[in-house]
Design a protein around this motif. Sequence first.
Motif: not given
Length: 308
Positions: A156-162, A203-207
Motif C-alpha cells: 500500500s501507498k497509503h499505510r496510515n489510512t489503511d 512501535r512502528n506502523i508495521e508492528e
Amino acid sequence: VRDKKKLVEELRQAVNAATAFCAERQVILPAIEQLATGSMERLQRIADAVDALISPDPLRREFLGHERLVSTLYGAVKPDPAALEFAGRVATLTAIADAIRTKLNPGPVDITDVMGGIAKLLDASITGVDMPAKPAPVMDLSKIDFEALRSRFKESKHRNTDLEVLKAAIRAQLEKLIRLNQTRADFAETFEELIESYNAGSRNIEELFEELLKLSRNLSEEQHRHGRENMTEEELVIFDILTRPAPELSDAERTEVKKVARALLEHIKTLLVLNWRQKSSARSQLKLTIEDLLDTGLPRVYSPELYQ
C-alpha cells in the motif's frame, strides 16, 4: 459582535498556521487548489494528504484542531466579501478533514439531504471540492482474509489510512462486543495499549498493524464464542462473570457452571420488575435468588471466598 477586520486578520493567521502545519508533512495546499475540482489528480492528492495527516493520533488531532479553528473563523467572517480570499484554502482543508472523519467514522448518522442543501447554498458563492455522499462502510472483521490484508498493506501507498480504517473497524467491533458483555473489557485495554505504544513511538506502523491483525482474529473468534459454547449471548455473559476469575475447571465442572448460568438468567428475568432497583424487597429477593442458585449449582471447586 467582533470587529470584522480583527476577525479577518485572525482568520489569515489561522489559515497560514494550518498551511504551514500541512507543509511540514509534505501536504502542499496551494498545489492541491490549482488542480481542477473533481479531477482524478486532485482526488489522488487529497487521498495522499489524508494518509499524511491521519496518523498517529496526536498528529491527526492537531490537524483537525487547525481545521476547526479555520472553519469557525471563516464562518464568523462570512458574509463579508473578505471571506472570498480564503474560500479555496478553507474548502481544501475541509475536504481533507472530512475525508479523515469519514475514514474514522464507520456508521455516522445519514445527513445526506441536509448536506446536499448546504452544498447548493455554497455552490452559489464559492467553488469547493466533491466529497462522497456516504462514508465508506465499516470493515467486517468476521469476513477479513487476514493474509490478503497483510499482503495489501505491504504494497500500500497509503499505510496510515489503511491503519486507521482497521483501527476504526476494531473500535466499532469492540464497542459492540463490550456492550453485549462487559467482561470483554480486557480486549479494549489491549487495543488502547497498542495505540498508545504506537503514538509514543515504541512501535512502528508495521508492528502495530501486525498486532492489530492478531487482535482482529481474537475479536472474530470472540464474536462467535457463544456458538462454540452452545450458549446464547445472554447466557455467555453470566457464564463469563462466573468464570472470570474461576478455579481450574474440568469439562464436567464447566458444564455445571453453564447450567447455573442458564438457570440464573431464567430466574433473574422473572425478578427484574419495574423499578426493582428502588425497591428494597425486590433487591433482597434478587440477591437471595442469586446466592441460592450459586450455592446449590456451582461445583465444589469454587472456594467460599470466590463464591462470596
